[in-house]
Design a protein around this motif. Structure first.
Motif, short mmCIF file in Angstrom:
data_model
loop_
_atom_site.label_atom_id
_atom_site.label_comp_id
_atom_site.label_asym_id
_atom_site.label_seq_id
_atom_site.Cartn_x
_atom_site.Cartn_y
_atom_site.Cartn_z
N ASN A 5 0.82 -1.21 0.00
CA ASN A 5 0.00 0.00 0.00
C ASN A 5 0.85 1.27 0.00
OD1 ASN A 5 -2.98 -0.78 0.22
ND2 ASN A 5 -2.07 -2.09 1.77
N LEU A 6 1.99 1.23 0.69
CA LEU A 6 2.90 2.38 0.65
C LEU A 6 3.47 2.59 -0.75
CD1 LEU A 6 4.90 2.15 4.01
CD2 LEU A 6 3.44 4.04 3.26
N LEU A 7 3.78 1.51 -1.43
CA LEU A 7 4.31 1.61 -2.79
C LEU A 7 3.28 2.25 -3.73
CD1 LEU A 7 6.30 -1.70 -3.43
CD2 LEU A 7 7.17 0.64 -3.57
N ILE A 8 2.02 1.88 -3.56
CA ILE A 8 0.98 2.48 -4.40
C ILE A 8 0.86 3.97 -4.12
CG2 ILE A 8 -1.53 2.61 -4.69
CD1 ILE A 8 -1.64 -0.37 -4.73
N ILE A 9 0.88 4.36 -2.85
CA ILE A 9 0.78 5.79 -2.49
C ILE A 9 1.96 6.57 -3.06
CG2 ILE A 9 0.81 7.43 -0.57
CD1 ILE A 9 -0.69 5.32 1.08
N CYS A 12 1.66 9.38 -6.10
CA CYS A 12 2.03 10.76 -5.75
C CYS A 12 3.23 11.26 -6.55
CB CYS A 12 2.33 10.86 -4.25
SG CYS A 12 0.89 10.62 -3.19
N SER A 13 4.12 10.35 -6.93
CA SER A 13 5.35 10.77 -7.62
C SER A 13 5.20 10.87 -9.12
CB SER A 13 6.49 9.79 -7.29
OG SER A 13 6.18 8.48 -7.74
N ASP A 14 4.15 10.32 -9.69
CA ASP A 14 3.97 10.33 -11.15
C ASP A 14 2.76 11.19 -11.51
OD1 ASP A 14 3.57 9.82 -13.86
OD2 ASP A 14 4.31 7.77 -13.68
N SER A 15 2.99 12.27 -12.21
CA SER A 15 1.90 13.19 -12.57
C SER A 15 0.90 12.55 -13.53
CB SER A 15 2.48 14.46 -13.20
OG SER A 15 3.24 14.14 -14.36
N ASN A 16 1.33 11.52 -14.27
CA ASN A 16 0.42 10.84 -15.20
C ASN A 16 -0.68 10.07 -14.46
OD1 ASN A 16 1.83 11.68 -17.53
ND2 ASN A 16 3.32 10.01 -17.26
N LEU A 26 -7.72 5.69 -5.07
CA LEU A 26 -6.89 4.53 -4.76
C LEU A 26 -5.87 4.85 -3.66
CD1 LEU A 26 -6.07 1.64 -5.31
CD2 LEU A 26 -4.63 2.45 -7.20
N THR A 27 -5.30 6.05 -3.67
CA THR A 27 -4.36 6.42 -2.61
C THR A 27 -5.09 6.53 -1.26
OG1 THR A 27 -4.67 8.77 -3.19
CG2 THR A 27 -2.76 7.64 -4.12
N ASN A 28 -6.32 7.05 -1.29
CA ASN A 28 -7.12 7.08 -0.06
C ASN A 28 -7.39 5.66 0.45
OD1 ASN A 28 -8.62 9.83 0.92
ND2 ASN A 28 -8.02 9.96 -1.23
N LEU A 29 -7.70 4.77 -0.49
CA LEU A 29 -7.99 3.39 -0.12
C LEU A 29 -6.74 2.70 0.44
CD1 LEU A 29 -10.25 1.23 -0.17
CD2 LEU A 29 -9.40 0.54 -2.42
N SER A 30 -5.59 2.96 -0.18
CA SER A 30 -4.34 2.36 0.30
C SER A 30 -3.97 2.87 1.69
CB SER A 30 -3.20 2.66 -0.69
OG SER A 30 -3.42 2.02 -1.92
N PHE A 31 -4.16 4.17 1.91
CA PHE A 31 -3.91 4.72 3.25
C PHE A 31 -4.85 4.10 4.27
CE2 PHE A 31 -4.94 7.92 6.52
CZ PHE A 31 -3.68 8.07 7.10
N LEU A 32 -6.10 3.89 3.88
CA LEU A 32 -7.08 3.26 4.76
C LEU A 32 -6.67 1.83 5.10
CD1 LEU A 32 -9.94 3.56 6.10
CD2 LEU A 32 -10.84 2.49 4.04
N GLU A 33 -6.16 1.09 4.11
CA GLU A 33 -5.74 -0.29 4.37
C GLU A 33 -4.56 -0.33 5.35
OE1 GLU A 33 -7.85 -2.06 3.48
OE2 GLU A 33 -8.51 -1.84 1.42
N GLU A 75 3.17 -0.59 -14.70
CA GLU A 75 4.41 -0.11 -15.31
C GLU A 75 5.09 0.95 -14.46
OE1 GLU A 75 3.27 1.21 -19.16
OE2 GLU A 75 3.11 -0.82 -20.01
N THR A 76 4.29 1.89 -13.95
CA THR A 76 4.86 2.96 -13.11
C THR A 76 5.37 2.40 -11.79
OG1 THR A 76 3.20 4.44 -14.07
CG2 THR A 76 4.42 5.26 -12.18
N LEU A 77 4.68 1.40 -11.28
CA LEU A 77 5.09 0.78 -10.01
C LEU A 77 6.43 0.09 -10.15
CD1 LEU A 77 4.08 0.28 -7.11
CD2 LEU A 77 3.01 -1.83 -7.92
N TRP A 78 6.64 -0.62 -11.25
CA TRP A 78 7.92 -1.28 -11.47
C TRP A 78 9.05 -0.27 -11.64
CZ3 TRP A 78 9.15 -5.77 -9.99
CH2 TRP A 78 8.22 -6.83 -10.02
N LYS A 79 8.74 0.84 -12.31
CA LYS A 79 9.74 1.91 -12.45
C LYS A 79 10.12 2.49 -11.09
CE LYS A 79 8.32 3.34 -17.11
NZ LYS A 79 7.68 4.43 -17.91
#
Length: 319
Positions: A45-49, A53-57, A66-73, A302-306
């Protein structure tokens, strides 16, 4: 008679969490399992947040929710699992009355908030598929923030009456909670006060808040499915369904486990089953949600792997 009544009621200052006391030989293996699940849930969940947050796309309404959901988890597992780990490895089973009330309150807050965050995400998918030309104007930044704030407010305010009433209850001589955290149902079984008011509030809240969020989600998907079926292109239908598949999977997982925990008929032999269902409910959802979204969403994957390569592997190669 008055003295007997006084003996039956005690001023409870702390509770004892029994957790999985019936499995004494499994305490260490269970500790390792829940520790691994906890660390994986936090990391995923931290990786998703961080990625969003780091990719403007990825600064779109879908990924905002999704970031709200990940923080909630992260909140979900942090509220319950650390204390369970302490019970399993250090046998630190006591929890103060105030800590118990706070833990119960925050857990219920997470449950209520997640239901409405998922509803907001369903509405986002409805607008994206049914009204694509007006998507950017309808799902603007202000609307997304309002939907997120309303979800969190419902979570924090909706469960306050029940927790307040339970905190003011009188408890019988036993202060042992046959669960792995301060579950409301488990605490109500220890209460010597009348639980009718609390049960009625639960039923009203479940009907007004719980069923309303589910109903709104179902309505959104009815419109989505009817719109997608009208698409002439099979590729267009597949693409539309793929944008909803991650969210729909999470919705089914959330409501399936929730109904299994809270709408299952009560019986004298259901305590162990309730603990099993709840542990799945608490650990499976925070663990699988990041996996579901990252594996089913090509852009996020793709962005997550980057992000993983840039933050973990690249610094090691430079060293």
């Amino acid at each position: 008679m008055r003295e007997i009544l006084k003996m039956n009621y005690t001023d409870v200052t702390e509770f004892i969490i029994l957790a999985f006391f019936e499995l004494p030989e499994m305490q260490l293996p269970l500790f390792l399992v829940f520790l691994i699940i906890y660390m994986m849930s936090l990391t995923g969940n931290l990786l998703i947040i961080i990625t969003v947050c780091s990719d403007s796309n990825l600064h779109s309404p879908m990924f905002f929710f999704l970031t709200n959901l990940s923080f909630l988890e992260i909140c979900y597992v942090t509220v319950t699992v650390p204390k369970l780990l302490a019970v399993l490895i250090a046998q630190n089973k006591t929890i103060s009355f105030m800590q118990c009330m706070i833990q119960m309150y925050l857990f219920l807050v997470c449950t209520g908030t997640e239901a409405y965050l998922l509803t907001g995400m369903a509405y986002d998918r409805y607008v994206a598929i049914c009204k694509p030309l007006h998507y950017t104007s309808i799902m603007n930044k202000k609307v997304c923030i309002i939907l997120a704030i309303v979800s969190w407010m419902i979570g924090f305010l909706g469960v306050a009456p029940q927790v307040t009433l339970i905190s003011q209850s009188s408890f019988c001589n036993s202060n042992e909670i046959n669960h792995f955290f301060c579950d409301m149902a488990a605490l109500m079984t220890l209460s010597c006060s009348g639980n009718i008011v609390i049960e009625n509030i639960n039923y009203i809240e479940s009907f007004l808040l719980g069923l309303s969020s589910l109903l709104l989600t179902i309505i959104s998907y009815v419109y989505i499915i009817s719109a997608v079926l009208k698409f002439k292109s099979a590729k267009g239908r597949q693409k539309a369904f793929s944008t909803c598949s991650s969210h729909l999977t999470v919705v089914l997982l959330f409501y399936g486990t929730t109904f299994g925990v809270y709408l299952r008929p009560q019986s004298a032999h259901s305590v162990d089953l309730n603990k099993l269902l709840t542990i799945v409910y608490i650990t499976a959802i925070p663990l699988f949600n990041p996996l579901i979204y990252s594996l089913r969403n090509k852009e996020l994957k793709e962005t997550l792997w980057k992000t993983i390569w840039r933050t973990i592997f690249l610094p090691q190669l430079k060293k």
